[in-house]
Design a protein around this motif. Structure first.
Motif, PDB file in Angstrom:
ATOM      1  N   GLU A  96       0.835  -1.206   0.000  1.00 19.21           N
ATOM      2  CA  GLU A  96       0.000   0.000   0.000  1.00 19.21           C
ATOM      3  C   GLU A  96       0.869   1.255   0.000  1.00 19.21           C
ATOM      4  N   ARG A  97       0.503   2.221  -0.820  1.00 15.78           N
ATOM      5  CA  ARG A  97       1.208   3.494  -0.847  1.00 15.78           C
ATOM      6  C   ARG A  97       0.289   4.571  -0.281  1.00 15.78           C
ATOM      7  N   TRP A  98       0.711   5.158   0.815  1.00 16.35           N
ATOM      8  CA  TRP A  98      -0.072   6.194   1.467  1.00 16.35           C
ATOM      9  C   TRP A  98       0.479   7.563   1.106  1.00 16.35           C
ATOM     10  N   TRP A  99      -0.436   8.532   1.042  1.00 14.06           N
ATOM     11  CA  TRP A  99      -0.069   9.893   0.681  1.00 14.06           C
ATOM     12  C   TRP A  99      -0.580  10.867   1.736  1.00 14.06           C
ATOM     13  N   ARG A 100       0.122  11.979   1.894  1.00 17.13           N
ATOM     14  CA  ARG A 100      -0.331  13.046   2.776  1.00 17.13           C
ATOM     15  C   ARG A 100      -0.111  14.384   2.093  1.00 17.13           C
ATOM     16  N   ALA A 101      -0.868  15.384   2.532  1.00 19.22           N
ATOM     17  CA  ALA A 101      -0.716  16.743   2.014  1.00 19.22           C
ATOM     18  C   ALA A 101       0.531  17.374   2.615  1.00 19.22           C
ATOM     19  N   VAL A 102       1.249  18.141   1.810  1.00 25.32           N
ATOM     20  CA  VAL A 102       2.471  18.806   2.273  1.00 25.32           C
ATOM     21  C   VAL A 102       2.134  20.082   3.035  1.00 25.32           C
ATOM     22  N   HIS A 103       1.073  20.777   2.623  1.00 24.50           N
ATOM     23  CA  HIS A 103       0.706  22.055   3.224  1.00 24.50           C
ATOM     24  C   HIS A 103      -0.710  21.989   3.799  1.00 24.50           C
ATOM     25  N   ASP A 104      -1.021  22.945   4.677  1.00 26.63           N
ATOM     26  CA  ASP A 104      -2.363  23.033   5.259  1.00 26.63           C
ATOM     27  C   ASP A 104      -3.341  23.751   4.347  1.00 26.63           C
ATOM     28  N   GLY A 105      -2.840  24.613   3.472  1.00 23.29           N
ATOM     29  CA  GLY A 105      -3.721  25.393   2.616  1.00 23.29           C
ATOM     30  C   GLY A 105      -2.976  25.954   1.426  1.00 23.29           C
ATOM     31  N   THR A 106      -3.710  26.620   0.550  1.00 23.27           N
ATOM     32  CA  THR A 106      -3.163  27.192  -0.674  1.00 23.27           C
ATOM     33  C   THR A 106      -3.570  28.651  -0.773  1.00 23.27           C
ATOM     34  N   ARG A 107      -2.622  29.492  -1.098  1.00 24.14           N
ATOM     35  CA  ARG A 107      -2.909  30.913  -1.291  1.00 24.14           C
ATOM     36  C   ARG A 107      -2.863  31.236  -2.779  1.00 24.14           C
ATOM     37  N   PHE A 108      -3.902  31.897  -3.258  1.00 23.81           N
ATOM     38  CA  PHE A 108      -4.002  32.256  -4.676  1.00 23.81           C
ATOM     39  C   PHE A 108      -3.544  33.695  -4.874  1.00 23.81           C
ATOM     40  N   ASP A 109      -2.628  33.898  -5.810  1.00 25.18           N
ATOM     41  CA  ASP A 109      -2.135  35.231  -6.151  1.00 25.18           C
ATOM     42  C   ASP A 109      -2.935  35.747  -7.344  1.00 25.18           C
ATOM     43  N   GLU A 110      -3.652  36.852  -7.158  1.00 22.24           N
ATOM     44  CA  GLU A 110      -4.531  37.342  -8.220  1.00 22.24           C
ATOM     45  C   GLU A 110      -3.783  37.724  -9.494  1.00 22.24           C
TER      46      GLU A 110
END
Length: 209
Positions: A96-110
């Motif tokens: 089994e290959r498990w994955w996790r998110a690297v960051h808590d959130g994403t910021r969008f630059d307009e």
């Protein structure tokens, strides 16, 4: 601007401001390359699922999102190539290959909306519209299931809108103050009735008024 699911849901979802303090979540600011790697409906949902639900396998995400494991496996590799997810080997059993998110959130630059590359502008438009779609689906799910929750939780929910007359500077100040207030509620000690709570923020000007 918004965060992916935060968005996410984020996050995330925060304006492009100063670097977060130690108490704030780890948020990644999108550039043109990473935006093009993330701006896909399934990838955005998968990343949000990992951020909220913790590490998972491609098969688990497929079951949760109603997709094939082949599709989730492919898109996990794409997310990893752009630095959004990574292996979580401490969760693995056998093959089994498990994955996790690297960051808590994403910021969008307009500024991505005005990029000279049409592909980047298209990805920015898709990202924002998909974020709005996810928010709408989450709200609809809540309204459809609200009666299954206690009266305390129904009283604690809200669907409101406000109209103010502000300058761009005042509007940005308001957004930052809202985010500061929300972040002040992170890391509170858990209690018996603690649940995950989603907050959506949509702030935009209107024409002709």
């Amino acid at each position: 601007m918004p965060e992916e699911p935060n968005t996410e849901e984020a996050n995330t979802e925060e304006p492009n401001t100063e670097e977060p303090s130690a108490e704030e979540p780890k948020v990644r600011t999108l550039d043109a390359r990473s935006l093009r790697g993330l701006a896909h409906p399934l990838r955005m949902r998968m990343l949000a699922a990992l951020r909220r639900g913790g590490p998972a396998t491609a098969s688990q995400l497929a079951e949760r999102l109603g997709e094939s494991s082949g599709a989730t496996s492919y898109h996990l590799r794409q997310l990893a190539a752009h630095g959004f997810v990574e292996d979580a080997p401490e969760h693995g059993k056998g093959r089994e290959r498990w994955w996790r998110a690297v960051h808590d959130g994403t910021r969008f630059d307009e500024q991505l909306l005005y990029d000279e590359d049409p592909a980047t502008r298209g990805a920015a438009d898709l990202f924002l519209h998909e974020l709005a779609t996810i928010h709408t689906q989450e709200l609809s799910t809540w309204l459809g299931t609200a009666l299954s929750w206690s009266q305390d939780w129904r009283r604690a929910s809200e669907v409101s809108d406000f109209t103010l007359r502000l300058t761009p500077g005042q509007t940005l100040e308001l957004i930052r103050k809202m985010h500061d207030l929300i972040n002040s509620y992170r890391d509170l000690p858990p209690s018996e009735d603690t649940k995950t709570v989603r907050l959506h923020s949509h702030v935009f000007p209107r024409t002709g008024e």
